[in-house]
Design an enzyme around this catalytic site. Sequence first.
Site, short mmCIF file in Angstrom:
data_model
loop_
_atom_site.label_atom_id
_atom_site.label_comp_id
_atom_site.label_asym_id
_atom_site.label_seq_id
_atom_site.Cartn_x
_atom_site.Cartn_y
_atom_site.Cartn_z
N ASP A 290 22.10 -34.32 94.15
CA ASP A 290 23.42 -33.71 94.20
C ASP A 290 23.51 -32.64 93.14
OD1 ASP A 290 26.21 -34.15 95.58
OD2 ASP A 290 26.60 -33.69 93.49
N ARG B 144 21.66 -46.97 101.61
CA ARG B 144 22.56 -46.69 100.50
C ARG B 144 23.49 -47.85 100.18
NH1 ARG B 144 25.17 -42.47 98.79
NH2 ARG B 144 26.25 -44.13 97.70
N ARG C 119 23.06 -30.67 104.24
CA ARG C 119 23.53 -32.06 104.33
C ARG C 119 22.93 -32.82 105.52
NH1 ARG C 119 28.05 -33.55 101.13
NH2 ARG C 119 28.10 -32.12 99.39
N ARG D 90 25.55 -39.17 105.40
CA ARG D 90 26.34 -40.15 106.11
C ARG D 90 26.33 -40.04 107.62
NH1 ARG D 90 31.57 -39.59 102.44
NH2 ARG D 90 30.64 -37.52 102.42
O1 CP3 Z 1 20.85 -33.41 102.91
C1 CP3 Z 1 21.19 -32.69 101.95
O2 CP3 Z 1 21.80 -31.60 102.10
C2 CP3 Z 1 20.72 -33.07 100.55
C3 CP3 Z 1 21.65 -33.74 99.76
C4 CP3 Z 1 22.86 -33.08 99.12
C5 CP3 Z 1 23.91 -33.88 98.63
N1 CP3 Z 1 24.78 -33.06 97.98
C6 CP3 Z 1 23.99 -35.33 98.76
C7 CP3 Z 1 25.33 -35.93 98.79
C8 CP3 Z 1 23.16 -31.76 98.81
C9 CP3 Z 1 22.39 -30.49 99.13
C10 CP3 Z 1 24.37 -31.77 98.08
C11 CP3 Z 1 24.99 -30.55 97.51
C12 CP3 Z 1 26.39 -30.58 97.08
N2 CP3 Z 1 27.07 -31.57 96.44
C13 CP3 Z 1 27.26 -29.47 97.20
C14 CP3 Z 1 26.87 -28.15 97.78
C15 CP3 Z 1 26.77 -28.22 99.26
C16 CP3 Z 1 28.07 -28.08 99.99
O3 CP3 Z 1 28.39 -28.96 100.77
O4 CP3 Z 1 28.71 -27.05 99.80
C17 CP3 Z 1 28.50 -29.85 96.66
C18 CP3 Z 1 29.73 -28.99 96.59
C19 CP3 Z 1 28.37 -31.19 96.17
C20 CP3 Z 1 29.39 -32.01 95.49
C21 CP3 Z 1 29.66 -33.23 96.29
N3 CP3 Z 1 28.86 -34.36 96.27
C22 CP3 Z 1 30.67 -33.44 97.25
C23 CP3 Z 1 31.78 -32.47 97.58
C24 CP3 Z 1 30.45 -34.72 97.82
C25 CP3 Z 1 31.20 -35.37 98.97
C26 CP3 Z 1 32.16 -36.42 98.54
C27 CP3 Z 1 32.54 -37.29 99.74
O5 CP3 Z 1 32.31 -38.48 99.66
O6 CP3 Z 1 33.00 -36.74 100.74
C28 CP3 Z 1 29.32 -35.26 97.19
C29 CP3 Z 1 28.70 -36.57 97.49
C30 CP3 Z 1 27.43 -36.50 98.24
N4 CP3 Z 1 26.37 -35.71 97.92
C31 CP3 Z 1 27.08 -37.27 99.38
C32 CP3 Z 1 25.77 -36.94 99.72
C33 CP3 Z 1 24.92 -37.51 100.81
C34 CP3 Z 1 28.00 -38.29 100.05
C35 CP3 Z 1 28.17 -39.49 99.20
C36 CP3 Z 1 27.72 -40.77 99.85
O7 CP3 Z 1 26.94 -40.77 100.82
O8 CP3 Z 1 28.10 -41.82 99.32
#
Ligand code: CP3
Length: 354
Positions: A86, A50, A37, A41
Amino acid sequence: TANDSPTGPQPTATYDSAFLKACRREPVPHTPVWFMRQAGRSLPEYRKVREGVPMLESCTRPELVTEITLQPVRRHDVDAAIYYSDIVVPLKAIGLGLDIKPGIGPVVDEPIRTRADLARLRDLTPEDVSYVTEAIGLLTKELGATPLIGFAGAPFTLASYLVEGGPSRTYENAKAMMYGDPELWADLLDRLADITAAFLKVQIEAGASAVQLFDSWVGALAPADYRRSVMPASAKVFDAVAGYGVPRIHFGVGTGELLKLMGEAGADVVGVDYRVPLDEAVHRVGPGKALQGNLDPTVLFTDKDTVERRAREVLDAAAGLDGHVFNLGHGVMPNTDPDALTRLVDYVHTATAR
Ligand code: CP3
């Protein structure tokens, strides 16, 4: 097109990067660092680009994906980029009704609960995710010698969202299916393995130099259930990409009891969360695998000296390993001060320079 050609030899500079060397358990000039990650954010430049673009839509715009993926590389000087996407992107791409709700996570319109529901999980083709191929083509040009990590969600973690319908703390519906209807569960995970494998292949063929399979929530399972009900599907994914020769990383949270099995599923590098020190994890995983991890991401909310002391402890625990990729024990938290991340990269590089 890039799609049709198998991955060619990696540019030598990328192949010889500290990150890929550590994954291959070769000697390194310094311990490589990247952060799960790292894009997202915690970075003001991410929040800016974004603005007004929904999460899943942002993943389909190659220029935006390229910019967001590069942001942490520019800012922190990390040793690898991770493709901005994602875990639910391939599921959206095959037409499932789902969205990512800010502050909540992936939410599925109609959960998958019955055999009839499996018909909604069709195979993924490269054309379904042509924006991924395009973005990785742009990215690898910009990245030069810096390796790009492709990724996907592992079958269990994807199933946890699909069966529950959204995030869960207990996974009661998913685990009930797994325990109560093992045939349906096995077929669901097998479908997801094929989709995941296809998604990783697209990324590797477009130029990703390593892949990480996120089984974030699999720590909810006992080892016997993991072995019986999850490992075959994860192994299918790893086997499907074995021929490319790119390192395969496997990570989950709370997986102290599963580390050995997760390695056996087919990983070259086992990601360790912050609960198991690396000098203990290496015994649990066994020989022949590199380890990735594992500074507690909340340590970054402390002062510089504390961060360095705790990072030093991770490096000391990793001193006996023959392959260590420094990372956090889970993803960067949104409120993290990005300067603390930049300083941490510099600290690890300086402290381990050989
Ligand atoms: O920098 C990186 O790591 C690359 C981008 C990345 C994202 N999601 C972008 C994202 C990666 C590798 C993921 C993987 C992901 N997504 C996982 C596995 C990694 C982990 O943390 O265990 C999981 C379980 C998800 C599912 C998911 N997507 C969740 C739980 C969330 C968070 C929701 C929240 O708002 O708290 C997301 C959204 C997400 N994926 C964001 C990003 C940058 C945040 C949304 C935003 O910026 O609007």
